[in-house]
Design a protein around this motif. Structure first.
Motif, mmCIF file in Angstrom:
data_model
loop_
_atom_site.group_PDB
_atom_site.id
_atom_site.type_symbol
_atom_site.label_atom_id
_atom_site.label_comp_id
_atom_site.label_asym_id
_atom_site.label_seq_id
_atom_site.Cartn_x
_atom_site.Cartn_y
_atom_site.Cartn_z
ATOM 1 N N SER A 12 -2.115 2.347 7.315
ATOM 2 C CA SER A 12 -3.109 3.149 8.011
ATOM 3 C C SER A 12 -2.451 4.220 8.862
ATOM 4 C CB SER A 12 -3.960 2.246 8.909
ATOM 5 O OG SER A 12 -3.162 1.724 9.950
ATOM 6 N N ALA A 13 -3.285 5.179 9.312
ATOM 7 C CA ALA A 13 -2.790 6.227 10.196
ATOM 8 C C ALA A 13 -2.262 5.628 11.490
ATOM 9 C CB ALA A 13 -3.911 7.223 10.488
ATOM 10 N N THR A 14 -2.892 4.564 11.958
ATOM 11 C CA THR A 14 -2.445 3.905 13.185
ATOM 12 C C THR A 14 -1.050 3.328 13.010
ATOM 13 O OG1 THR A 14 -4.718 3.359 13.750
ATOM 14 C CG2 THR A 14 -2.985 2.109 14.862
ATOM 15 N N GLU A 331 7.813 -1.883 3.941
ATOM 16 C CA GLU A 331 6.788 -2.920 3.834
ATOM 17 C C GLU A 331 5.435 -2.416 4.308
ATOM 18 O OE1 GLU A 331 6.085 -7.616 5.037
ATOM 19 O OE2 GLU A 331 7.840 -6.539 5.775
ATOM 20 N N ALA A 332 5.434 -1.593 5.333
ATOM 21 C CA ALA A 332 4.172 -1.082 5.877
ATOM 22 C C ALA A 332 3.562 0.008 5.017
ATOM 23 C CB ALA A 332 4.403 -0.550 7.290
ATOM 24 N N TYR A 333 4.386 0.833 4.381
ATOM 25 C CA TYR A 333 3.888 2.028 3.699
ATOM 26 C C TYR A 333 3.732 1.904 2.181
ATOM 27 C CZ TYR A 333 5.079 4.699 7.968
ATOM 28 O OH TYR A 333 5.156 5.192 9.245
ATOM 29 N N VAL A 334 4.655 1.207 1.551
ATOM 30 C CA VAL A 334 4.710 1.244 0.087
ATOM 31 C C VAL A 334 3.601 0.394 -0.524
ATOM 32 C CG1 VAL A 334 6.097 0.544 -1.911
ATOM 33 C CG2 VAL A 334 7.179 1.758 0.002
ATOM 34 N N PRO A 335 2.916 0.917 -1.544
ATOM 35 C CA PRO A 335 1.886 0.122 -2.228
ATOM 36 C C PRO A 335 2.433 -1.230 -2.676
ATOM 37 C CG PRO A 335 1.835 2.394 -2.988
ATOM 38 C CD PRO A 335 3.051 2.270 -2.121
ATOM 39 N N ARG A 402 8.156 6.691 4.259
ATOM 40 C CA ARG A 402 6.818 7.289 4.113
ATOM 41 C C ARG A 402 6.747 8.164 2.864
ATOM 42 N NH1 ARG A 402 5.874 11.757 6.965
ATOM 43 N NH2 ARG A 402 7.344 11.027 8.564
ATOM 44 N N VAL A 403 7.780 8.973 2.626
ATOM 45 C CA VAL A 403 7.784 9.821 1.425
ATOM 46 C C VAL A 403 7.930 8.968 0.170
ATOM 47 C CG1 VAL A 403 8.982 11.690 0.225
ATOM 48 C CG2 VAL A 403 8.663 11.804 2.702
ATOM 49 N N LEU A 404 8.712 7.911 0.246
ATOM 50 C CA LEU A 404 8.812 6.987 -0.901
ATOM 51 C C LEU A 404 7.437 6.433 -1.239
ATOM 52 C CD1 LEU A 404 10.350 5.188 -2.936
ATOM 53 C CD2 LEU A 404 10.749 3.570 -1.052
#
Length: 414
Positions: A12-14, A331-335, A402-404
């Motif tokens: 999420s954005a948060t 872990e937080a960002y990647v699908p 984040r870019v990954l």
């Protein structure tokens, strides 16, 4: 090897805002943060220092002096007046504290491959007769295996490939030499140098370590742990430049018995006597062969200035914090399910890189590089991200993750 699959907790954005804020706070508190300005970097994120370190910004001017004044004006006089002749040992002493060695045990020159050959053959000769096995890290960088096999043919030994964890069980009365990498170049796994060296010695054999992926990233402790011989390159975490010369460590207790298979004129006790018979010089200079590559060597010497005042323990602490934070961001960002970490989670087993198994890794890395996130890959499916603590920060780690995630989201189902 245990593997941990990452999961997308929120994305999420948060979450993004919180991780970015943490990154900024961590960078602000980083005692090595000021080192970054010593390097020539662009506005991207360079995570391939485990293949080629970034350029220290002061090096071009120093090299210009080597070319224009030392070579262009002094010419042959520079062998003495500019210290060219003593450079291999002098620069070796600059590297020594970074790998936990006292002065007088490291000589700089040749490539890692050439130094592996010198070390393995000399180690086999030190081990003596009645021992005919050379144990080689089965997961090693290919060239180490090629060189060890050639050394075995030359010395009448046989190669025994073995996983590092299985070395203690494979040791025996026939073992002469054990050649191991401290850090696995694919996965970033850190092997137990102290424990394995002790096991090798208990079996009466000689330990040779390849430090290419550990020197400049973590404490090595060559003297403390009784390593016999070691080799390493200088163009990764030491930032010496493409093709910069490698180094050879010969423990002081072995120097008198070090019998190099490449006895060149540079390691002769009287190099300018030009006598037909070879008499080796004393000390680490026995590892020298031919005329040193002066321009590359002095480039390396200049690059090592970036290490002045830096403690390797501080580098290690930042390396672990960076890789922890990067894995947390992944872990937080990647699908969910798109990547799997093959780098050990335990700090005691981790070098200074993160390796992620990923479908279509080649395409993913190409897209990352197009967006300014420079890592590399090992075919067929491993993305490698090297974290060089002297110039990589926590904001870099967050941005790379984040870019990954963005690239993987765009390629989902493609």
């Amino acid at each position: 090897m245990s593997e941990t699959t990452t999961t997308n907790t929120t994305g999420s954005a948060t979450t993004t805002e919180a991780l970015r804020e943490r990154a900024l706070k961590l960078d602000a508190a980083d005692p090595l943060a000021d080192r970054r300005e010593l390097f020539a970097l662009d506005d991207g994120v360079y995570l391939d220092g485990n293949s080629l370190g970034a350029l220290p910004a002061h090096v071009p001017a120093r090299v210009q002096d080597v070319l224009t004044r030392q070579w262009g004006e002094l010419r042959i006089r520079s062998w003495e007046e500019s210290g060219w002749w003593t450079a291999p040992e002098r620069i070796g002493d600059r590297i020594a504290p970074l790998v936990g060695a006292a002065a007088g045990q490291i000589v700089v020159g040749d490539s890692t491959s050439v130094n592996v050959f010198k070390a393995v053959v000399a180690a086999a000769r030190i081990a003596g007769e009645g021992r005919d096995e050379i144990l080689v890290d089965a997961t090693t960088f290919p060239t180490d295996g090629y060189i060890a096999a050639s050394a075995a043919r030359l010395t009448g030994h046989r190669i025994v490939p073995v996983a590092p964890a299985d070395v203690p069980a494979a040791l025996g009365p026939r073992t002469a030499v054990v050649l191991l990498n401290q850090v696995d170049y694919r996965s970033g796994r850190l092997h137990d140098l102290p424990g394995l060296t002790a096991a090798v010695h208990a079996a009466g054999a000689v330990a040779v370590w390849d430090l290419c992926h550990s020197a400049g990233a973590l404490p090595v402790g060559l003297d403390e742990h009784g390593v016999d011989l070691a080799v390493g390159c200088t163009y990764k975490y030491l930032n010496g430049g493409p093709g910069s010369p490698a180094y050879l460590y010969v423990a002081e207790r072995h120097q008198a018995a070090f019998d190099s298979p490449l006895p060149g004129w540079n390691s002769h006790a009287d190099p300018f006597g030009m006598t037909p018979d070879y008499a080796p010089v004393d000390g680490s200079a026995r590892g020298r062969v031919g005329t040193p590559d002066i321009v590359s060597m002095l480039t390396l010497e200049a690059a090592l200035d970036a290490w002045d005042g830096v403690e390797v323990d501080a580098v290690r602490a930042k390396s672990l914090a960076l890789t922890d934070f990067f894995l947390e961001c992944v872990e937080a960002y990647v699908p969910a399910g798109r990547v799997t970490s093959v780098t050990p989670a335990a700090h005691a087993e981790r070098g200074s890189q993160v390796a992620l198994r990923c479908d279509d890794a080649e395409s993913v890395m190409r897209r990352l590089i197009e967006r300014g996130i420079v890592g590399d890959l090992r075919r067929p499916d491993v993305l490698r991200f090297g974290f060089t603590p002297l110039y990589v920060g926590f904001a870099d780690a967050e941005r790379a993750a984040r870019v990954l995630a963005e690239v993987l989201a765009e390629t989902a189902g493609a």
